[in-house]
Design a protein around this motif. Structure first.
Motif, short mmCIF file in Angstrom:
data_model
loop_
_atom_site.label_atom_id
_atom_site.label_comp_id
_atom_site.label_asym_id
_atom_site.label_seq_id
_atom_site.Cartn_x
_atom_site.Cartn_y
_atom_site.Cartn_z
N ARG A 135 1.16 39.61 38.25
CA ARG A 135 1.96 39.14 39.39
C ARG A 135 1.59 39.91 40.65
NH1 ARG A 135 6.81 39.44 42.27
NH2 ARG A 135 7.77 37.39 42.55
N GLU B 152 2.97 31.85 39.81
CA GLU B 152 3.96 31.03 39.11
C GLU B 152 3.92 31.28 37.60
OE1 GLU B 152 3.05 27.07 40.45
OE2 GLU B 152 3.63 27.56 42.51
N GLU B 153 2.74 31.43 37.04
CA GLU B 153 2.61 31.70 35.60
C GLU B 153 3.21 33.07 35.26
OE1 GLU B 153 2.08 30.68 31.88
OE2 GLU B 153 1.46 29.34 33.50
N GLN C 206 -1.66 31.15 43.78
CA GLN C 206 -0.28 30.65 43.69
C GLN C 206 0.05 30.27 42.25
OE1 GLN C 206 2.07 30.74 46.16
NE2 GLN C 206 3.49 30.14 44.55
N ASP D 128 5.52 34.60 36.94
CA ASP D 128 6.98 34.47 37.09
C ASP D 128 7.61 33.83 35.85
OD1 ASP D 128 7.15 35.67 39.57
OD2 ASP D 128 7.09 33.77 40.69
N ARG D 129 6.95 32.81 35.30
CA ARG D 129 7.47 32.17 34.09
C ARG D 129 7.52 33.17 32.94
NH1 ARG D 129 5.13 27.48 36.12
NH2 ARG D 129 3.04 27.90 35.34
#
Length: 71
Positions: free
Chosen positions: A44, A25-26, A21, A28-29
């Motif tokens: 991703r 998130e990383e 997870q 996505d950033r």
């Protein structure tokens, strides 16, 4: 660009330590800053696959393949 590489390395590290997870998130950033980055799409996709989201992962793998050839 250096910031993007840091995000790629962080996402990879999180994947290797089992924080799927966090890796998602990383990635996505990073993609918010560089939406066409092939490496981020690859990380991703790997995170999504580990989270059991194969269809979403396939979209990112496809984006990685179609991304910037200089990546």
């Amino acid at each position: 660009m250096e910031l993007i590489w840091e995000g790629i390395k962080q996402a990879f590290w999180l994947l290797m330590t089992g924080d799927f997870q966090g890796a998602l998130e990383e990635a996505d950033r990073g993609l918010a800053l560089a939406p066409g980055d092939s490496h981020l799409h690859l990380e991703r996709g790997r995170a999504l696959l580990k989270l059991g989201k194969a269809e979403e992962a396939l979209e990112d793998f496809q984006a990685a393949v179609e991304g910037d050839p200089s990546d």
